[in-house]
Design a protein around this motif. Structure first.
Motif, PDB file in Angstrom:
ATOM      1  N   ARG A 156      -2.769  26.082  27.351  1.00 52.83           N
ATOM      2  CA  ARG A 156      -2.863  25.792  25.918  1.00 52.83           C
ATOM      3  C   ARG A 156      -1.607  26.268  25.191  1.00 52.83           C
ATOM      4  N   ARG A 157      -1.312  25.609  24.096  1.00 51.13           N
ATOM      5  CA  ARG A 157      -0.251  26.058  23.193  1.00 51.13           C
ATOM      6  C   ARG A 157      -0.818  27.224  22.391  1.00 51.13           C
ATOM      7  N   ALA A 158       0.015  28.216  22.128  1.00 48.77           N
ATOM      8  CA  ALA A 158      -0.398  29.365  21.323  1.00 48.77           C
ATOM      9  C   ALA A 158       0.550  29.515  20.140  1.00 48.77           C
ATOM     10  N   LEU A 159      -0.012  29.910  19.022  1.00 47.43           N
ATOM     11  CA  LEU A 159       0.755  30.200  17.818  1.00 47.43           C
ATOM     12  C   LEU A 159       0.523  31.659  17.475  1.00 47.43           C
ATOM     13  N   VAL A 160       1.510  32.496  17.734  1.00 49.99           N
ATOM     14  CA  VAL A 160       1.419  33.927  17.442  1.00 49.99           C
ATOM     15  C   VAL A 160       1.752  34.112  15.963  1.00 49.99           C
ATOM     16  N   VAL A 161       0.859  34.793  15.235  1.00 50.85           N
ATOM     17  CA  VAL A 161       0.969  34.918  13.784  1.00 50.85           C
ATOM     18  C   VAL A 161       1.040  36.387  13.393  1.00 50.85           C
ATOM     19  N   ASP A 162       2.073  36.738  12.606  1.00 47.51           N
ATOM     20  CA  ASP A 162       2.228  38.119  12.139  1.00 47.51           C
ATOM     21  C   ASP A 162       2.655  38.132  10.676  1.00 47.51           C
ATOM     22  N   ASP A 163       2.480  39.288  10.049  1.00 45.62           N
ATOM     23  CA  ASP A 163       2.806  39.394   8.631  1.00 45.62           C
ATOM     24  C   ASP A 163       4.306  39.513   8.369  1.00 45.62           C
ATOM     25  N   VAL A 164       4.948  40.476   9.017  1.00 44.63           N
ATOM     26  CA  VAL A 164       6.358  40.741   8.712  1.00 44.63           C
ATOM     27  C   VAL A 164       7.163  40.878   9.997  1.00 44.63           C
ATOM     28  N   PHE A 165       8.370  40.379   9.965  1.00 42.73           N
ATOM     29  CA  PHE A 165       9.286  40.426  11.104  1.00 42.73           C
ATOM     30  C   PHE A 165      10.428  41.359  10.738  1.00 42.73           C
TER      31      PHE A 165
ATOM     32  N   PRO B 162      11.399  34.083  15.031  1.00 47.23           N
ATOM     33  CA  PRO B 162      10.224  33.232  14.843  1.00 47.23           C
ATOM     34  C   PRO B 162      10.619  31.782  14.558  1.00 47.23           C
ATOM     35  N   GLN B 163       9.809  30.854  15.046  1.00 48.66           N
ATOM     36  CA  GLN B 163      10.060  29.432  14.772  1.00 48.66           C
ATOM     37  C   GLN B 163       9.692  29.060  13.339  1.00 48.66           C
ATOM     38  N   PHE B 164       8.695  29.743  12.786  1.00 49.94           N
ATOM     39  CA  PHE B 164       8.204  29.406  11.449  1.00 49.94           C
ATOM     40  C   PHE B 164       8.202  30.659  10.575  1.00 49.94           C
ATOM     41  N   VAL B 165       8.816  30.535   9.402  1.00 48.88           N
ATOM     42  CA  VAL B 165       8.932  31.662   8.472  1.00 48.88           C
ATOM     43  C   VAL B 165       8.566  31.164   7.072  1.00 48.88           C
ATOM     44  N   ALA B 166       7.633  31.843   6.428  1.00 46.12           N
ATOM     45  CA  ALA B 166       7.232  31.451   5.077  1.00 46.12           C
ATOM     46  C   ALA B 166       8.208  31.967   4.025  1.00 46.12           C
ATOM     47  N   TRP B 167       8.778  33.148   4.250  1.00 43.89           N
ATOM     48  CA  TRP B 167       9.582  33.788   3.201  1.00 43.89           C
ATOM     49  C   TRP B 167      10.674  34.649   3.820  1.00 43.89           C
ATOM     50  N   GLU B 168      11.904  34.442   3.382  1.00 52.37           N
ATOM     51  CA  GLU B 168      13.025  35.306   3.758  1.00 52.37           C
ATOM     52  C   GLU B 168      12.993  36.490   2.799  1.00 52.37           C
ATOM     53  N   ALA B 169      12.481  37.601   3.263  1.00 49.72           N
ATOM     54  CA  ALA B 169      12.221  38.764   2.422  1.00 49.72           C
ATOM     55  C   ALA B 169      13.469  39.628   2.252  1.00 49.72           C
ATOM     56  N   PRO B 170      13.500  40.405   1.200  1.00 46.62           N
ATOM     57  CA  PRO B 170      14.610  41.346   1.020  1.00 46.62           C
ATOM     58  C   PRO B 170      14.442  42.560   1.927  1.00 46.62           C
TER      59      PRO B 170
ATOM     60  N   LEU C 242       4.550  29.460  20.283  1.00 48.85           N
ATOM     61  CA  LEU C 242       5.217  29.328  18.991  1.00 48.85           C
ATOM     62  C   LEU C 242       4.929  30.588  18.192  1.00 48.85           C
ATOM     63  N   THR C 243       5.808  30.918  17.268  1.00 50.05           N
ATOM     64  CA  THR C 243       5.614  32.121  16.468  1.00 50.05           C
ATOM     65  C   THR C 243       5.784  31.802  14.990  1.00 50.05           C
ATOM     66  N   ALA C 244       4.934  32.435  14.176  1.00 46.43           N
ATOM     67  CA  ALA C 244       4.995  32.264  12.726  1.00 46.43           C
ATOM     68  C   ALA C 244       4.830  33.621  12.061  1.00 46.43           C
ATOM     69  N   VAL C 245       5.674  33.888  11.085  1.00 42.43           N
ATOM     70  CA  VAL C 245       5.579  35.128  10.311  1.00 42.43           C
ATOM     71  C   VAL C 245       5.585  34.778   8.834  1.00 42.43           C
ATOM     72  N   PHE C 246       4.953  35.625   8.054  1.00 42.31           N
ATOM     73  CA  PHE C 246       5.011  35.389   6.618  1.00 42.31           C
ATOM     74  C   PHE C 246       6.383  35.794   6.086  1.00 42.31           C
TER      75      PHE C 246
END
Length: 166
Positions: A85-94, A133-141, A116-120
């Protein structure tokens, strides 16, 4: 970042991720911080027509400290079969990338066909990280962030918005 801005970024990210996954994909939430983002992301993916499976992996590298210990401890392992199966690893901050890198390795070793990886939030880092991460919601300071899963000594995770303590 306001609660409305957080929600808008999660929604946009779900529409970016949806074409890359299917309903057999397993979202692997990194506990504890990733729980808030993963919950919202799974609901947003459902609105985008993707009904993924759920699992969690509890890794600890910070404890109640502000700096990483430099190693990950597995406190609770995966429960769902990932073989093929494909997996999407999800975390809050990188930050350092240690937790995400270790999680991706564990998920791959569990037999996932693709990880695949996704972080907020992705924070800037002075040196190259082992994984991006392949997917990023926000480039944080580069600040000490709290809220939306991010904490200060175990507190403030439940804020619906993101603030900074520095």
């Amino acid at each position: 970042m306001s609660e409305a801005e957080v929600a808008a970024r999660v929604e946009a990210l779900a529409w970016e991720i949806a074409p890359r996954i299917d309903d057999e994909t397993v979202a692997v939430c990194l506990l504890t911080g990733g729980l808030w983002f993963c919950s919202d992301l799974m609901r947003a993916l459902a609105r985008a027509g993707r009904h993924v499976r759920f699992d969690a992996l509890w890794l600890a590298s910070y404890g109640d400290e502000r700096a990483s210990a430099g190693r990950c401890e597995v406190r609770a392992d995966l429960q769902r079969p990932l073989v093929g199966r494909r997996a999407l690893v999800v975390d809050d901050v990188f930050d350092t990338g240690l937790s995400l890198s270790e999680a991706a390795r564990l998920v791959h070793d569990a037999g996932a066909s693709e990880v695949l990886t996704a972080v907020f939030a992705r924070k800037p880092w002075p040196t190259p990280r082992a994984i991006e991460p392949q997917f990023v919601a926000w480039e944080a300071p580069a600040r000490y962030l709290v809220g939306y899963g991010m904490d200060a000594g175990g507190r403030l995770r439940g804020l619906p918005y993101i603030g900074a303590l520095d």
